[in-house]
Design a protein around this motif. Structure first.
Motif, PDB file in Angstrom:
ATOM      1  N   ASN A 177      73.249  70.449 141.060  1.00 38.46           N
ATOM      2  CA  ASN A 177      74.167  69.701 141.397  1.00 38.46           C
ATOM      3  C   ASN A 177      75.254  70.353 142.073  1.00 38.46           C
ATOM      4  OD1 ASN A 177      73.017  67.215 140.323  1.00 38.46           O
ATOM      5  ND2 ASN A 177      74.051  67.673 138.448  1.00 38.46           N
ATOM      6  N   LEU A 178      75.025  71.342 142.952  1.00 42.09           N
ATOM      7  CA  LEU A 178      75.829  72.443 143.646  1.00 42.09           C
ATOM      8  C   LEU A 178      76.992  71.618 144.407  1.00 42.09           C
ATOM      9  CD1 LEU A 178      76.463  75.165 144.637  1.00 42.09           C
ATOM     10  CD2 LEU A 178      74.720  74.891 146.661  1.00 42.09           C
ATOM     11  N   HIS A 179      76.832  70.626 145.164  1.00 39.64           N
ATOM     12  CA  HIS A 179      77.801  70.004 145.854  1.00 39.64           C
ATOM     13  C   HIS A 179      79.006  69.159 144.746  1.00 39.64           C
ATOM     14  CE1 HIS A 179      79.863  66.760 148.269  1.00 39.64           C
ATOM     15  NE2 HIS A 179      79.688  67.873 149.383  1.00 39.64           N
ATOM     16  N   THR A 180      78.312  68.559 143.760  1.00 36.41           N
ATOM     17  CA  THR A 180      79.224  68.005 142.853  1.00 36.41           C
ATOM     18  C   THR A 180      80.171  69.231 142.233  1.00 36.41           C
ATOM     19  OG1 THR A 180      77.751  66.460 142.395  1.00 36.41           O
ATOM     20  CG2 THR A 180      79.419  66.621 140.976  1.00 36.41           C
ATOM     21  N   ALA A 181      79.574  70.334 141.797  1.00 37.09           N
ATOM     22  CA  ALA A 181      80.122  71.620 141.080  1.00 37.09           C
ATOM     23  C   ALA A 181      81.217  72.190 142.319  1.00 37.09           C
ATOM     24  CB  ALA A 181      79.349  72.449 140.880  1.00 37.09           C
ATOM     25  N   ALA A 182      80.915  72.050 143.448  1.00 38.32           N
ATOM     26  CA  ALA A 182      81.654  72.812 144.527  1.00 38.32           C
ATOM     27  C   ALA A 182      82.873  71.657 144.797  1.00 38.32           C
ATOM     28  CB  ALA A 182      81.129  72.766 145.782  1.00 38.32           C
ATOM     29  N   LYS A 183      82.575  70.337 144.879  1.00 41.58           N
ATOM     30  CA  LYS A 183      83.705  69.282 144.908  1.00 41.58           C
ATOM     31  C   LYS A 183      84.601  69.336 143.683  1.00 41.58           C
ATOM     32  CE  LYS A 183      84.592  64.495 145.743  1.00 41.58           C
ATOM     33  NZ  LYS A 183      83.736  63.130 145.965  1.00 41.58           N
ATOM     34  N   LYS A 184      83.990  69.727 142.300  1.00 43.00           N
ATOM     35  CA  LYS A 184      85.098  69.637 141.226  1.00 43.00           C
ATOM     36  C   LYS A 184      85.952  70.751 141.354  1.00 43.00           C
ATOM     37  CE  LYS A 184      84.509  69.939 136.322  1.00 43.00           C
ATOM     38  NZ  LYS A 184      83.427  70.022 135.082  1.00 43.00           N
ATOM     39  N   GLN A 185      85.461  71.899 141.803  1.00 40.90           N
ATOM     40  CA  GLN A 185      86.315  73.174 141.847  1.00 40.90           C
ATOM     41  C   GLN A 185      87.318  73.174 142.911  1.00 40.90           C
ATOM     42  OE1 GLN A 185      86.598  75.856 139.805  1.00 40.90           O
ATOM     43  NE2 GLN A 185      85.337  75.016 138.500  1.00 40.90           N
ATOM     44  N   PHE A 186      87.012  72.507 144.026  1.00 38.76           N
ATOM     45  CA  PHE A 186      87.945  72.072 144.987  1.00 38.76           C
ATOM     46  C   PHE A 186      89.208  71.211 144.569  1.00 38.76           C
ATOM     47  CE2 PHE A 186      89.542  69.635 148.634  1.00 38.76           C
ATOM     48  CZ  PHE A 186      90.177  70.726 149.479  1.00 38.76           C
ATOM     49  N   ASN A 187      88.695  70.359 143.861  1.00 41.82           N
ATOM     50  CA  ASN A 187      89.811  69.213 143.296  1.00 41.82           C
ATOM     51  C   ASN A 187      90.698  69.932 142.231  1.00 41.82           C
ATOM     52  OD1 ASN A 187      88.833  67.195 144.848  1.00 41.82           O
ATOM     53  ND2 ASN A 187      87.319  66.205 143.273  1.00 41.82           N
ATOM     54  N   ALA A 188      90.041  70.605 141.449  1.00 42.32           N
ATOM     55  CA  ALA A 188      90.873  71.578 140.652  1.00 42.32           C
ATOM     56  C   ALA A 188      91.965  72.327 141.202  1.00 42.32           C
ATOM     57  CB  ALA A 188      89.936  72.264 139.629  1.00 42.32           C
ATOM     58  N   LEU A 189      91.460  73.040 142.239  1.00 43.40           N
ATOM     59  CA  LEU A 189      92.441  73.942 142.955  1.00 43.40           C
ATOM     60  C   LEU A 189      93.566  73.127 143.549  1.00 43.40           C
ATOM     61  CD1 LEU A 189      92.948  76.964 144.172  1.00 43.40           C
ATOM     62  CD2 LEU A 189      91.458  76.113 145.986  1.00 43.40           C
ATOM     63  N   PHE A 190      93.204  71.928 143.968  1.00 45.66           N
ATOM     64  CA  PHE A 190      94.222  71.116 144.693  1.00 45.66           C
ATOM     65  C   PHE A 190      95.014  70.644 143.740  1.00 45.66           C
ATOM     66  CE2 PHE A 190      95.910  67.102 146.230  1.00 45.66           C
ATOM     67  CZ  PHE A 190      96.255  67.278 147.501  1.00 45.66           C
TER      68      PHE A 190
END
Length: 224
Positions: free
Chosen positions: A162-175
Motif C-alpha cells: 500500500n505504497l500510496h497510502t503509506a506515502a500519504k500518511k507520511q505527508f500528512n504527518a509532516l504537515f
C-alpha cells in the motif's frame, strides 16, 4: 529477437514521426472510434493473457478471466490474486511486468507494419494499435507514479505494501508536525531515508497525475 524488434520499431518511428503525429490528430474522430475500441480490446486481452500465462508458469492459479465493464466499456480482465502468495518479490514483479512486455512487443510490431503499409484500412488499424499501446504503456502503466502495474512493481521491490497510502500518511504527518505544530504520532515514526522517499513519492505522484489530467483534457479539446 524481441530486442531487435523494439530497436527496429524505434528507428522506423523516428524516421516517420511527422507522419505519425499528423495521422494521430484524427485518432478520436467519430469515424475512428470503432477501430480505436477494437485496438484497446485486443491489446488489453494480450496484456491480461501475458499476466495470466506467467502466473501459471510460476505455479500460481488464475481463478478466472473474462470481460468487465470499466466506465461502461467492456474490457478483458484476469484474477491474479494468487500472485500475492509468491514469496519471491522478483517473481511478483515479473508477473506485473509481463503485461507491459506484451504491450511493448505489440506496439513494436504495429509500428513496423504501419511504417511499411500503404494508406488504407490496414495502415489505420496498425496506427490505432501503436497509439493505444504506446499511450497506455508509457503514460500510465509503466510509470510507478500511477496506480497501475509499475506502481505495484515498485511497491514489491521496495517492500512497502500500500505504497500510496503509506506515502500519504507520511505527508500528512509532516504537515501536522511542521505546520500545525502537533505532536508526532509514534505510529508515524520511520527512518529519515524512508520518510524522504515516501514524501517524495507522494508529491511526485500527485504532480504527475495532475499533469496527465491536464494533458488529456488538452488533447481531447484539440481533437474536437
Amino acid at each position: 529477437l524481441v530486442l531487435a524488434t523494439l530497436i527496429w520499431a524505434a528507428v522506423e518511428f523516428a524516421l516517420n514521426a511527422d507522419r505519425a503525429f499528423a495521422q494521430s490528430t484524427t485518432i478520436l474522430q467519430l469515424g475512428n472510434l470503432v477501430p480505436l475500441y477494437v485496438a484497446i480490446f485486443v491489446t488489453h486481452f494480450l496484456h491480461e493473457l501475458s499476466h495470466a500465462a506467467l502466473t501459471k508458469y510460476y505455479g500460481g492459479h488464475v481463478r478466472t478471466m473474462g470481460v468487465m465493464l470499466l466506465m461502461l466499456t467492456p474490457l478483458p480482465y484476469a484474477d491474479l490474486t494468487s500472485v500475492w502468495n509468491f514469496r519471491d518479490k522478483w517473481r511478483r514483479a515479473a508477473v506485473g511486468a509481463a503485461g507491459m512486455y506484451a504491450d511493448l512487443f505489440s506496439c513494436a510490431l504495429a509500428t513496423i507494419f504501419w511504417s511499411y503499409a500503404p494508406p488504407g484500412a490496414l495502415n489505420e488499424i496498425a496506427l490505432n494499435l501503436m497509439f493505444v499501446t504506446a499511450v497506455y504503456t508509457f503514460v500510465f502503466n509503466i510509470n510507478p507514479l500511477m496506480r497501475f502495474d509499475g506502481y505495484y512493481i515498485l511497491s514489491d521491490i521496495v517492500g512497502i505494501p500500500n505504497l500510496h497510502t503509506a506515502a500519504k500518511k507520511q505527508f500528512n504527518a509532516l504537515f501536522r508536525t511542521r505546520f500545525l505544530k502537533d505532536q508526532e504520532n509514534p505510529n508515524d515514526v520511520v527512518t529519515s531515508r524512508r520518510r524522504a522517499f515516501l514524501i517524495g513519492f507522494f508529491l511526485a505522484s500527485n504532480a504527475y497525475r495532475i499533469m496527465v489530467m491536464v494533458g488529456i483534457v488538452l488533447f481531447v479539446a484539440d481533437q474536437y
